[in-house]
Design an enzyme around this catalytic site. Sequence first.
Site, PDB file in Angstrom:
ATOM      1  N   LYS A 136      20.526   1.495   1.991  1.00 19.32           N
ATOM      2  CA  LYS A 136      19.196   0.923   1.734  1.00 19.32           C
ATOM      3  C   LYS A 136      19.361  -0.592   1.640  1.00 19.32           C
ATOM      4  CE  LYS A 136      14.858   2.107   0.910  1.00 19.32           C
ATOM      5  NZ  LYS A 136      14.071   3.232   1.431  1.00 19.32           N
ATOM      6  N   SER A 163      13.341   9.151  12.040  1.00 15.00           N
ATOM      7  CA  SER A 163      14.158   7.992  12.418  1.00 15.00           C
ATOM      8  C   SER A 163      15.424   8.460  13.135  1.00 15.00           C
ATOM      9  CB  SER A 163      14.551   7.185  11.182  1.00 15.00           C
ATOM     10  OG  SER A 163      13.517   6.304  10.815  1.00 15.00           O
ATOM     11  N   LYS A 180      18.981  12.853   0.416  1.00 13.55           N
ATOM     12  CA  LYS A 180      17.835  13.081   1.309  1.00 13.55           C
ATOM     13  C   LYS A 180      18.316  13.252   2.746  1.00 13.55           C
ATOM     14  CE  LYS A 180      14.600  10.164   0.767  1.00 13.55           C
ATOM     15  NZ  LYS A 180      13.595   9.097   0.789  1.00 13.55           N
ATOM     16  N   THR A 185       6.489  10.316   7.679  1.00 11.04           N
ATOM     17  CA  THR A 185       6.723  10.585   6.252  1.00 11.04           C
ATOM     18  C   THR A 185       5.516  11.313   5.656  1.00 11.04           C
ATOM     19  OG1 THR A 185       8.062   8.589   6.188  1.00 11.04           O
ATOM     20  CG2 THR A 185       7.472   9.558   4.072  1.00 11.04           C
ATOM     21  N   GLY A 205      12.031   0.835   8.088  1.00 12.25           N
ATOM     22  CA  GLY A 205      11.061   0.188   7.201  1.00 12.25           C
ATOM     23  C   GLY A 205      10.995   0.858   5.838  1.00 12.25           C
ATOM     24  N   ASP A 206      10.278   0.233   4.939  1.00 10.74           N
ATOM     25  CA  ASP A 206       9.971   0.791   3.612  1.00 10.74           C
ATOM     26  C   ASP A 206       8.806  -0.077   3.116  1.00 10.74           C
ATOM     27  OD1 ASP A 206      11.126   2.728   1.401  1.00 10.74           O
ATOM     28  OD2 ASP A 206      10.743   0.887   0.323  1.00 10.74           O
ATOM     29  N   ASN A 235       1.819   3.078   4.439  1.00  6.26           N
ATOM     30  CA  ASN A 235       2.200   3.964   5.531  1.00  6.26           C
ATOM     31  C   ASN A 235       2.253   5.437   5.100  1.00  6.26           C
ATOM     32  OD1 ASN A 235       4.896   5.366   6.786  1.00  6.26           O
ATOM     33  ND2 ASN A 235       3.652   4.374   8.331  1.00  6.26           N
TER      34      ASN A 235
HETATM   35  P1  NDP Z   1       3.785   0.411   2.144  1.00 11.67           P
HETATM   36  O1  NDP Z   1       4.227  -0.974   1.855  1.00 11.67           O
HETATM   37  O2  NDP Z   1       3.242   0.740   3.486  1.00 11.67           O
HETATM   38  O3  NDP Z   1       2.717   0.892   1.060  1.00 11.67           O
HETATM   39  C1  NDP Z   1       2.987   0.900  -0.293  1.00 11.67           C
HETATM   40  C2  NDP Z   1       1.707   1.185  -1.041  1.00 11.67           C
HETATM   41  O4  NDP Z   1       1.979   1.300  -2.434  1.00 11.67           O
HETATM   42  C3  NDP Z   1       0.682   0.082  -0.913  1.00 11.67           C
HETATM   43  O5  NDP Z   1      -0.603   0.636  -0.992  1.00 11.67           O
HETATM   44  C4  NDP Z   1       0.990  -0.805  -2.098  1.00 11.67           C
HETATM   45  O6  NDP Z   1      -0.130  -1.560  -2.523  1.00 11.67           O
HETATM   46  C5  NDP Z   1       1.369   0.219  -3.147  1.00 11.67           C
HETATM   47  N1  NDP Z   1       2.358  -0.344  -4.070  1.00 11.67           N
HETATM   48  C6  NDP Z   1       3.565  -0.887  -3.759  1.00 11.67           C
HETATM   49  N2  NDP Z   1       4.183  -1.316  -4.866  1.00 11.67           N
HETATM   50  C7  NDP Z   1       3.370  -1.044  -5.877  1.00 11.67           C
HETATM   51  C8  NDP Z   1       3.444  -1.239  -7.279  1.00 11.67           C
HETATM   52  N3  NDP Z   1       4.523  -1.820  -7.837  1.00 11.67           N
HETATM   53  N4  NDP Z   1       2.401  -0.806  -8.042  1.00 11.67           N
HETATM   54  C9  NDP Z   1       1.322  -0.210  -7.482  1.00 11.67           C
HETATM   55  N5  NDP Z   1       1.183  -0.003  -6.155  1.00 11.67           N
HETATM   56  C10 NDP Z   1       2.195  -0.406  -5.376  1.00 11.67           C
HETATM   57  O7  NDP Z   1       5.070   1.336   1.800  1.00 11.67           O
HETATM   58  P2  NDP Z   1       5.353   2.832   2.250  1.00 11.67           P
HETATM   59  O8  NDP Z   1       4.080   3.586   2.328  1.00 11.67           O
HETATM   60  O9  NDP Z   1       6.261   2.788   3.424  1.00 11.67           O
HETATM   61  O10 NDP Z   1       6.237   3.356   1.019  1.00 11.67           O
HETATM   62  C11 NDP Z   1       5.653   3.972  -0.131  1.00 11.67           C
HETATM   63  C12 NDP Z   1       6.716   4.763  -0.870  1.00 11.67           C
HETATM   64  O11 NDP Z   1       7.257   5.767  -0.005  1.00 11.67           O
HETATM   65  C13 NDP Z   1       7.930   3.958  -1.354  1.00 11.67           C
HETATM   66  O12 NDP Z   1       8.418   4.531  -2.536  1.00 11.67           O
HETATM   67  C14 NDP Z   1       8.941   4.188  -0.232  1.00 11.67           C
HETATM   68  O13 NDP Z   1      10.273   3.986  -0.687  1.00 11.67           O
HETATM   69  C15 NDP Z   1       8.663   5.641   0.076  1.00 11.67           C
HETATM   70  N6  NDP Z   1       9.106   6.109   1.388  1.00 11.67           N
HETATM   71  C16 NDP Z   1       8.668   5.506   2.527  1.00 11.67           C
HETATM   72  C17 NDP Z   1       9.080   5.997   3.748  1.00 11.67           C
HETATM   73  C18 NDP Z   1       8.551   5.444   5.028  1.00 11.67           C
HETATM   74  O14 NDP Z   1       8.853   6.042   6.076  1.00 11.67           O
HETATM   75  N7  NDP Z   1       7.773   4.385   5.039  1.00 11.67           N
HETATM   76  C19 NDP Z   1      10.031   7.110   3.849  1.00 11.67           C
HETATM   77  C20 NDP Z   1      10.349   7.730   2.578  1.00 11.67           C
HETATM   78  C21 NDP Z   1       9.916   7.215   1.408  1.00 11.67           C
HETATM   79  P3  NDP Z   1      -0.625  -2.870  -1.700  1.00 11.67           P
HETATM   80  O15 NDP Z   1      -1.425  -2.331  -0.553  1.00 11.67           O
HETATM   81  O16 NDP Z   1      -1.420  -3.624  -2.684  1.00 11.67           O
HETATM   82  O17 NDP Z   1       0.614  -3.557  -1.253  1.00 11.67           O
END
Ligand code: NDP
Length: 444
Positions: free
Chosen positions: A126, A376, A114, A209, A165-166, A240
Amino acid sequence: MSYVDEIYNYVVEKNPAQPEFHQAVKEVLESLRVVIEANEEEYRKDALLERLVTPERQILFRVPWVDDKGQVHVNNGFRIQFNSAIGPYKGGLRFHPSVNLGIIKFLGFEQIFKNSLTSLPIGGGKGGSDFDPKGKSDREVMAFCQSFMTELYRHIGADTDVPAGDIGVGGREIGYMYGQYKRIRDTYEGVLTGKGLTYGGSLARTQATGYGLLYLTEELLKCNGSDIKGKTVVVSGAGNVAIYAIEKAQQLGAKVVTCSDSTGWIYDPEGIDVALLKEVKEVKRARLTEYASARPSAEYHEGKGVWSVKCDVALPCATQNELLLDDAKQLVANGVQAVCEGANMPTSIEATQYLQDNKVLFVCGKASNAGGVATSALEMSQNSERLSWTFEEVDAKLKQIMVNIYHNIDDAARKYGMEGNYVAGANIAGFLKVAEAMKAQGIV
Ligand code: NDP
């Protein structure tokens, strides 16, 4: 046995009980087969693939912290510094109870390709912990973050390794970790990204993102004779990535009718109200049931289900392996045109194959969600020059990067005779730059 199959078996044997890592390696190696076979003798001699699938450094540590009642807890901390051939390690920190070594390794491995695709000088890494910020007080989250950084600080630095973050790590967690790093090191440097705007953060990083995902999706549709405007979109997640994907999709004229969290999902035929979603998730940190009670047009359902909703475009933005073969079948039966991953590896290998076999435009996360890490890297540039760019400047650069990524992966797929296979295109384009840099730097 072919070099690709040998290396896959090697990974499974050397890294037992890490199924997500095996899956990520399989997906990448399968699509690199044609490139690897063409260079097999040279790669074998240099053990290039063995080096590529083995992290340069794996850091595992104990994170003790005290809760509000005085009880001590211990979590596991991880940082995988996977590959620094093209730049300092760069990749997020995930705080979620499901985190283990295999999950962090899968994420770190994906991050190598990526980051290469962004065209910016950043290597792959990571990290994270099995700590769950949900239900904890701010003081407890701070205690955890400070303890986590008290170990991590010695392994990172603005020119060494720059975490972000993640899942479970947003502005609050980055702030607490940054404060502790600065306190221990006595250095004000861009060691983390996703920082607040008052202390070195970049405008548009929060949105990057999700916005980037839509810029790529828009270009993908345009180049395939379609248009994001007027499309019905289903999104999973409510964090996010999901929130800003929904916001940008709506700005581009699409209608987003779903979102989800770890307990249930929303169907809102009038279109998701982003301001309300932000209030529920970013401010109150509450469940989606609160969204449904405040919005008469919305239905709340327990469990999983967004992929059953008829749509033109599907954007999985929650977590890994959330879109499985049956979901892919439902999407195809409902006429989906495009699936672009906002999350990392949300689609299983079988589901990906099914979507591609049924001529759905499919873009994998290492291309379509690269806008976060790209921005980032722009935050790192601003920190180095001690300047802040405007929102418009950063957003324009982000858009250009995403459009370029689309064309790079499209060109790579065509060049290797796999037109329209954007997974192969992304893996090939990402891999070639890293392989070239590794070769130039000798056996390290
Ligand atoms: P957040 O913690 O902000 O949000 C994650 C969301 O997914 C929440 O709504 C959460 O639910 C839900 N979720 C998490 N785990 C599970 C699960 N096991 N089953 C069902 N729902 C789940 O994370 P991000 O938005 O930052 O990240 C989301 C994805 O994007 C991840 O795969 C991350 O690796 C990827 N990503 C993120 C980036 C970033 O800049 N933030 C960059 C590139 C990729 P709940 O609200 O109940 O916690």
